[in-house]
Every structure is written in structure tokens, then in C-alpha cells.
Scaffold this motif. Structure first.
Motif, PDB file in Angstrom:
ATOM      1  N   THR A   2       0.840  -1.195   0.000  1.00  0.00           N
ATOM      2  CA  THR A   2       0.000   0.000   0.000  1.00  0.00           C
ATOM      3  C   THR A   2       0.879   1.250   0.000  1.00  0.00           C
ATOM      4  O   THR A   2       1.824   1.360   0.779  1.00  0.00           O
ATOM      5  CB  THR A   2      -0.911   0.016   1.243  1.00  0.00           C
ATOM      6  OG1 THR A   2      -1.700  -1.172   1.238  1.00  0.00           O
ATOM      7  CG2 THR A   2      -1.812   1.229   1.229  1.00  0.00           C
ATOM      8  N   MET A   3       0.559   2.179  -0.882  1.00  0.00           N
ATOM      9  CA  MET A   3       1.318   3.420  -0.999  1.00  0.00           C
ATOM     10  C   MET A   3       0.367   4.602  -0.943  1.00  0.00           C
ATOM     11  O   MET A   3      -0.774   4.510  -1.417  1.00  0.00           O
ATOM     12  CB  MET A   3       2.076   3.469  -2.330  1.00  0.00           C
ATOM     13  CG  MET A   3       3.102   2.387  -2.541  1.00  0.00           C
ATOM     14  SD  MET A   3       3.835   2.514  -4.188  1.00  0.00           S
ATOM     15  CE  MET A   3       4.996   1.148  -4.152  1.00  0.00           C
ATOM     16  N   ASP A  44      -9.564   4.282  -6.360  1.00  0.00           N
ATOM     17  CA  ASP A  44     -10.399   3.376  -5.574  1.00  0.00           C
ATOM     18  C   ASP A  44     -10.143   1.915  -5.915  1.00  0.00           C
ATOM     19  O   ASP A  44     -10.384   1.028  -5.092  1.00  0.00           O
ATOM     20  CB  ASP A  44     -11.883   3.702  -5.795  1.00  0.00           C
ATOM     21  CG  ASP A  44     -12.292   5.027  -5.177  1.00  0.00           C
ATOM     22  OD1 ASP A  44     -11.548   5.540  -4.313  1.00  0.00           O
ATOM     23  OD2 ASP A  44     -13.357   5.556  -5.571  1.00  0.00           O
ATOM     24  N   GLY A  45      -9.659   1.666  -7.136  1.00  0.00           N
ATOM     25  CA  GLY A  45      -9.411   0.295  -7.558  1.00  0.00           C
ATOM     26  C   GLY A  45      -7.995  -0.189  -7.318  1.00  0.00           C
ATOM     27  O   GLY A  45      -7.636  -1.292  -7.744  1.00  0.00           O
ATOM     28  N   ALA A  46      -7.189   0.626  -6.642  1.00  0.00           N
ATOM     29  CA  ALA A  46      -5.790   0.271  -6.408  1.00  0.00           C
ATOM     30  C   ALA A  46      -5.512   0.185  -4.910  1.00  0.00           C
ATOM     31  O   ALA A  46      -6.302   0.631  -4.078  1.00  0.00           O
ATOM     32  CB  ALA A  46      -4.876   1.309  -7.063  1.00  0.00           C
ATOM     33  N   ASP A  47      -4.369  -0.374  -4.583  1.00  0.00           N
ATOM     34  CA  ASP A  47      -3.958  -0.536  -3.192  1.00  0.00           C
ATOM     35  C   ASP A  47      -3.187   0.707  -2.759  1.00  0.00           C
ATOM     36  O   ASP A  47      -1.950   0.710  -2.707  1.00  0.00           O
ATOM     37  CB  ASP A  47      -3.098  -1.785  -3.062  1.00  0.00           C
ATOM     38  CG  ASP A  47      -2.713  -2.085  -1.618  1.00  0.00           C
ATOM     39  OD1 ASP A  47      -3.316  -1.465  -0.706  1.00  0.00           O
ATOM     40  OD2 ASP A  47      -1.820  -2.922  -1.404  1.00  0.00           O
ATOM     41  N   VAL A  48      -3.920   1.778  -2.474  1.00  0.00           N
ATOM     42  CA  VAL A  48      -3.298   3.048  -2.104  1.00  0.00           C
ATOM     43  C   VAL A  48      -4.003   3.669  -0.907  1.00  0.00           C
ATOM     44  O   VAL A  48      -5.148   3.356  -0.606  1.00  0.00           O
ATOM     45  CB  VAL A  48      -3.318   4.061  -3.281  1.00  0.00           C
ATOM     46  CG1 VAL A  48      -2.419   3.621  -4.413  1.00  0.00           C
ATOM     47  CG2 VAL A  48      -4.742   4.285  -3.790  1.00  0.00           C
ATOM     48  N   GLY A  49      -3.305   4.585  -0.255  1.00  0.00           N
ATOM     49  CA  GLY A  49      -3.860   5.324   0.860  1.00  0.00           C
ATOM     50  C   GLY A  49      -2.749   5.821   1.777  1.00  0.00           C
ATOM     51  O   GLY A  49      -1.728   5.146   1.919  1.00  0.00           O
ATOM     52  N   LEU A  94       1.816  12.807   3.174  1.00  0.00           N
ATOM     53  CA  LEU A  94       2.054  11.583   2.417  1.00  0.00           C
ATOM     54  C   LEU A  94       3.058  10.650   3.081  1.00  0.00           C
ATOM     55  O   LEU A  94       3.065   9.447   2.827  1.00  0.00           O
ATOM     56  CB  LEU A  94       2.567  11.927   1.013  1.00  0.00           C
ATOM     57  CG  LEU A  94       1.581  12.637   0.080  1.00  0.00           C
ATOM     58  CD1 LEU A  94       2.338  13.310  -1.060  1.00  0.00           C
ATOM     59  CD2 LEU A  94       0.557  11.650  -0.468  1.00  0.00           C
ATOM     60  N   GLY A  95       3.943  11.196   3.895  1.00  0.00           N
ATOM     61  CA  GLY A  95       5.033  10.411   4.429  1.00  0.00           C
ATOM     62  C   GLY A  95       6.238  10.468   3.503  1.00  0.00           C
ATOM     63  O   GLY A  95       6.227  11.142   2.478  1.00  0.00           O
ATOM     64  N   HIS A  96       7.282   9.744   3.845  1.00  0.00           N
ATOM     65  CA  HIS A  96       8.544   9.856   3.105  1.00  0.00           C
ATOM     66  C   HIS A  96       8.953   8.560   2.414  1.00  0.00           C
ATOM     67  O   HIS A  96      10.086   8.432   1.955  1.00  0.00           O
ATOM     68  CB  HIS A  96       9.647  10.339   4.055  1.00  0.00           C
ATOM     69  CG  HIS A  96       9.389  11.737   4.555  1.00  0.00           C
ATOM     70  ND1 HIS A  96       9.730  12.850   3.833  1.00  0.00           N
ATOM     71  CD2 HIS A  96       8.790  12.186   5.677  1.00  0.00           C
ATOM     72  CE1 HIS A  96       9.370  13.948   4.492  1.00  0.00           C
ATOM     73  NE2 HIS A  96       8.793  13.563   5.623  1.00  0.00           N
ATOM     74  N   GLY A  97       8.040   7.602   2.320  1.00  0.00           N
ATOM     75  CA  GLY A  97       8.305   6.392   1.553  1.00  0.00           C
ATOM     76  C   GLY A  97       7.864   6.581   0.115  1.00  0.00           C
ATOM     77  O   GLY A  97       7.469   7.674  -0.292  1.00  0.00           O
ATOM     78  N   PRO A  98       7.921   5.537  -0.697  1.00  0.00           N
ATOM     79  CA  PRO A  98       7.467   5.641  -2.083  1.00  0.00           C
ATOM     80  C   PRO A  98       6.021   6.124  -2.153  1.00  0.00           C
ATOM     81  O   PRO A  98       5.168   5.714  -1.363  1.00  0.00           O
ATOM     82  CB  PRO A  98       7.595   4.206  -2.604  1.00  0.00           C
ATOM     83  CG  PRO A  98       8.610   3.565  -1.724  1.00  0.00           C
ATOM     84  CD  PRO A  98       8.410   4.182  -0.368  1.00  0.00           C
ATOM     85  N   VAL A  99       5.752   7.014  -3.107  1.00  0.00           N
ATOM     86  CA  VAL A  99       4.427   7.588  -3.264  1.00  0.00           C
ATOM     87  C   VAL A  99       4.002   7.502  -4.730  1.00  0.00           C
ATOM     88  O   VAL A  99       4.833   7.646  -5.637  1.00  0.00           O
ATOM     89  CB  VAL A  99       4.398   9.053  -2.764  1.00  0.00           C
ATOM     90  CG1 VAL A  99       5.407   9.912  -3.515  1.00  0.00           C
ATOM     91  CG2 VAL A  99       3.010   9.656  -2.879  1.00  0.00           C
ATOM     92  N   VAL A 100       2.737   7.233  -4.957  1.00  0.00           N
ATOM     93  CA  VAL A 100       2.162   7.286  -6.296  1.00  0.00           C
ATOM     94  C   VAL A 100       1.735   8.722  -6.568  1.00  0.00           C
ATOM     95  O   VAL A 100       1.109   9.359  -5.720  1.00  0.00           O
ATOM     96  CB  VAL A 100       0.926   6.365  -6.415  1.00  0.00           C
ATOM     97  CG1 VAL A 100       0.296   6.494  -7.803  1.00  0.00           C
ATOM     98  CG2 VAL A 100       1.302   4.916  -6.133  1.00  0.00           C
ATOM     99  N   THR A 101       2.083   9.253  -7.742  1.00  0.00           N
ATOM    100  CA  THR A 101       1.535  10.536  -8.151  1.00  0.00           C
ATOM    101  C   THR A 101       0.771  10.337  -9.453  1.00  0.00           C
ATOM    102  O   THR A 101       1.146   9.513 -10.294  1.00  0.00           O
ATOM    103  CB  THR A 101       2.603  11.636  -8.328  1.00  0.00           C
ATOM    104  OG1 THR A 101       3.295  11.467  -9.569  1.00  0.00           O
ATOM    105  CG2 THR A 101       3.582  11.634  -7.169  1.00  0.00           C
ATOM    106  N   MET A 102      -0.304  11.109  -9.606  1.00  0.00           N
ATOM    107  CA  MET A 102      -1.191  10.913 -10.750  1.00  0.00           C
ATOM    108  C   MET A 102      -1.784  12.244 -11.194  1.00  0.00           C
ATOM    109  O   MET A 102      -2.309  13.001 -10.380  1.00  0.00           O
ATOM    110  CB  MET A 102      -2.322   9.943 -10.362  1.00  0.00           C
ATOM    111  CG  MET A 102      -3.263   9.617 -11.488  1.00  0.00           C
ATOM    112  SD  MET A 102      -4.495   8.391 -10.957  1.00  0.00           S
ATOM    113  CE  MET A 102      -5.297   8.064 -12.521  1.00  0.00           C
ATOM    114  N   ALA A 115      -2.137   0.010 -10.392  1.00  0.00           N
ATOM    115  CA  ALA A 115      -1.828  -1.390 -10.104  1.00  0.00           C
ATOM    116  C   ALA A 115      -0.715  -1.908 -11.010  1.00  0.00           C
ATOM    117  O   ALA A 115       0.140  -2.694 -10.574  1.00  0.00           O
ATOM    118  CB  ALA A 115      -3.084  -2.235 -10.252  1.00  0.00           C
ATOM    119  N   ALA A 116      -0.700  -1.466 -12.261  1.00  0.00           N
ATOM    120  CA  ALA A 116       0.348  -1.884 -13.193  1.00  0.00           C
ATOM    121  C   ALA A 116       1.715  -1.410 -12.721  1.00  0.00           C
ATOM    122  O   ALA A 116       2.716  -2.145 -12.794  1.00  0.00           O
ATOM    123  CB  ALA A 116       0.049  -1.346 -14.589  1.00  0.00           C
TER     124      ALA A 116
END
Length: 223
Positions: A2-3, A44-49, A94-102, A115-116
Motif C-alpha cells: 500500500t502506498m 479506488d481500484g488500487a492498493d493506495v492510501g 504523504l510520508g517519506h516512503g514511495p508515493v504514487v503521483t497521478m 496497479a500496473a
């Protein structure tokens, strides 16, 4: 894994002309729903938060639209910081670990793009960008951004197109002095030390960056 996810929604959308006179670009409707809702469907369809969104132009419109959702806001109303500066400002959320940006100005047809990326992510990477071949990229006006070598690393070249979705370790942002800067600055630093990677999206992508892209995106979403 989870990211956290950062949604970029602070831009003024000037290329959209009159469509952004009374609304921010992410609120422009495509196939009957705001662009922002299409992006949130992917989230909503991905493992994020958690989910964070930055706001600058007409921020009250986005705040009102998301009033019923569990989303955090990174307020840039005082100064527009571009994508890199905006991500850096949002790090306390967000924190300081890997983050998804979109980016929030696209339409997708195919697998969940977040997810990909997560499937392809490896701990040794500093950044992993989701790219589209020109044949799968619609409504996009530039010549291309990167090529992928045999190791999966990225190099600047007018071949593949960046789709606006990535995973990045944000520590690199502390190496940049400017308050407002593009993610391109961070990518160039990462690429010089061999940490910039890419993966090709197995689907169709539309860049809704100008009014002419809206019917293309709508047709993709109506399928």
C-alpha cells in the motif's frame, strides 16, 4: 504494498480556454463525469492510501465536490508550486516512503494504471514512470518523452509518452533548491544515477489537455 497517492489538481488549465472560466480543469466533464472522478475511480481500484490532492485555482469547487470523501488537501492557493514543488509541500501528509503521483486530466481504457506500476515496482528503483507507446496515446500533442533501455531504465528521447502516473521515492526533492519546479527536474537527477525506470501501459490512454481531446476521451470511457 500500500502506498499513498498524490493527485495533481492545482493547475489553471489555461489550454482549456473558456471551459475553465468557472471550474478547475479536473472538474471538466468527460462522458458525464468530472475528470477528477475518473481519476478517483482508478485510485479506488488500487492498493493506495492515504489520498492527497493539491488545490490552487478555484479550490472551493474541488473541496465541495470531495466533501463526502476521505481525501486530504494540500493547499497551494498562496503560490502555484508545479508538480515537483507541489509534491514536496504535500509530504507531511504523504510520508517519506514511495508515493504514487497521478495527473487528473486523462482517460484510461484497460488495466488499472496504478496497479500496473505497483506490480512492476522494485525497491532499488528511485522512480518508475508509466509510459504509453504513441499508437496507444491519444489527444497528446508532444513528440514523446523517453525511451526504455534493456534494463528498464529511462533516457530522454521522443519515443514513449509519459502518462502522468508514477511511483517515486520523494527524498530526491530535498536536493532541489527552487520552491516551484517540475517533476522533470527530479527525474533528470534520478536518471543521472541510474534510478529512473519505466514500464509500458498495456491499454489505451488519452491526454485531456485541450478541448479537442474531450470527445476522444469520452469515446474511450463510453466503451
Amino acid at each position: 504494498m500500500t502506498m499513498p497517492v498524490m493527485l495533481f489538481a492545482a493547475g489553471k488549465g489555461t489550454r482549456m480556454k473558456t471551459l475553465t472560466q468557472d471550474r478547475p480543469k479536473p472538474m471538466i466533464p468527460v462522458a458525464g463525469r468530472p475528470l477528477l472522478d475518473h481519476a478517483l475511480e482508478i485510485v479506488d481500484g488500487a492498493d493506495v492510501g492515504p489520498s492527497v490532492i493539491n488545490i490552487h485555482y478555484l479550490p472551493e469547487v474541488i473541496r465541495a465536490h470531495l466533501a463526502d470523501r476521505d481525501i486530504l488537501f494540500s493547499d497551494e492557493t498562496d503560490a502555484l508550486l508545479e508538480t515537483g514543488g507541489g509534491l514536496r509541500k504535500a509530504l507531511p501528509l504523504l510520508g517519506h516512503g514511495p508515493v504514487v503521483t497521478m495527473n487528473t486530466d486523462a482517460a484510461w481504457q484497460g488495466p488499472n494504471p496504478i496497479a500496473a506500476l505497483q506490480k512492476a515496482w522494485q525497491p532499488e528503483m528511485e522512480a518508475l514512470l508509466l509510459l504509453a507507446p504513441k499508437a496507444s496515446a491519444h489527444g497528446h500533442l508532444s513528440a514523446g518523452d523517453f525511451k526504455i533501455d534493456k534494463t528498464g531504465r529511462l533516457h530522454r528521447a521522443p519515443e514513449m509518452i509519459y502518462t502522468g502516473v508514477q511511483i517515486i521515492k520523494p527524498a530526491v526533492l530535498s536536493e532541489i533548491a527552487e520552491p516551484a519546479f517540475s517533476m522533470n527536474v527530479a527525474w533528470d537527477i534520478i536518471a543521472q544515477r541510474g534510478g529512473l525506470f519505466g514500464v509500458v501501459y498495456d491499454g489505451q490512454w488519452c491526454d485531456v489537455g485541450q478541448p479537442s481531446s474531450i470527445p476522444i476521451a469520452a469515446a474511450m470511457r463510453d466503451v
